[in-house]
Design a protein around this motif. Sequence first.
Motif, PDB file in Angstrom:
ATOM      1  N   TYR A 158       0.876  -1.180   0.000  1.00  0.00           N
ATOM      2  CA  TYR A 158       0.000   0.000   0.000  1.00  0.00           C
ATOM      3  C   TYR A 158       0.908   1.224   0.000  1.00  0.00           C
ATOM      4  N   LEU A 169     -10.905   1.446   0.809  1.00  0.00           N
ATOM      5  CA  LEU A 169      -9.934   0.956   1.791  1.00  0.00           C
ATOM      6  C   LEU A 169     -10.553   0.649   3.151  1.00  0.00           C
ATOM      7  N   VAL A 199      -4.336   5.602   3.299  1.00  0.00           N
ATOM      8  CA  VAL A 199      -4.624   4.728   4.442  1.00  0.00           C
ATOM      9  C   VAL A 199      -4.870   5.564   5.693  1.00  0.00           C
TER      10      VAL A 199
END
Length: 366
Positions: free
Chosen positions: A117, A158, A123
């Motif tokens: 990622y 996500l 994130v």
Amino acid sequence: MTSTTASSKATKTVTDDDIYRQSSQFKKWSFTPTQLAARRLQTNTNGREFVKQSFLAADLDPAMAKILSVDEELTMVNYMCSQSEGIAQVLNLPSKVKATAVLFFKKFFLINSVMVYSDPVKVLHTCFFLATKAENHFFSINQFCKYTGAVAKDVLQLEFVVMQSMLFSLSAQSAYTPLHGFYLDIQTSLPHVPASTVGSLYDGARKYVSLSFLTDANFLFTPPQISLAAMMCTNSQITEQYLRVKMSDPAQFNLTTKLVQECVDMLQKVDKPTKEYVQEIGKKLRSCDVEKTKARLLKRKLKEQGEGDAKKQKLDSETPQPPDMSNSASTEPASAEASASASASTTDASAPASASASASASTEQS
């Protein structure tokens, strides 16, 4: 802070640590230093393999990717945690919500490599959005993206991945809660200490609790231990007085202070990386992204092709051109034709004269 459970035979004291050890956070996210190091090494190994396979699948040489080390991955994660304060301020979030978001983020990258990622900002945004839900401080996705600049599609895609990586354990207990409890209890247990001194202790300790998120403290110690360490960093004298009042058993006091001191050592050695070092890690991280690598190679190819075309045009403009022979070619036949015509005219003009001369000669001979 303690609570007491009475029975007919004995009285058992239940501490905050005892309560915490029953939580899913302790059972799933507490480690020894050796276990934590092994977990990070495995995550880094998984990231290396992911990069290798993704490059091979794209017919690219895996050697083009600059693989991050375990320490470089950890540096990037901690740097992003240090940037979380900006998001918390924009959203005007309480400390508890910010702490939950950062804990989500650290847990996610304990399981997943940043080489997999490779955009940790996405994130981090997702962890904050999820934390606002978990701590009942909800924002709509449109509001959240408006304030933070996040992309709604990225966050929503996500969100489930983050929850899955955290093993669907949304319990995120931080040291802020027990620290507030100690702050209240000190005023009762140490009445001779001025309120202003206790207030300064509390404010200073909160700063160290914030620093704890840039360390491994939340994986190695319980929230009460971290809060006591933060207090010890701020004012060790008052903190020790408080612990002696609360712990009459010397063995318990020695064990507690030993654990707290280990946490103190960690909080006092927070090493913030330089911006230049983080940028270097960022360059390496981008090289591990196969899509970005393909785009970079295509851009380079187009640039080289454009430079080649420009160079060719320049050479063509500088090369001398051969003379135009079309006019000369049309002139030469005309000259030859004119010469032939002139010759023919001369011959025709001289022919009668020759004939007259011959006739005259014949007459004379007769």
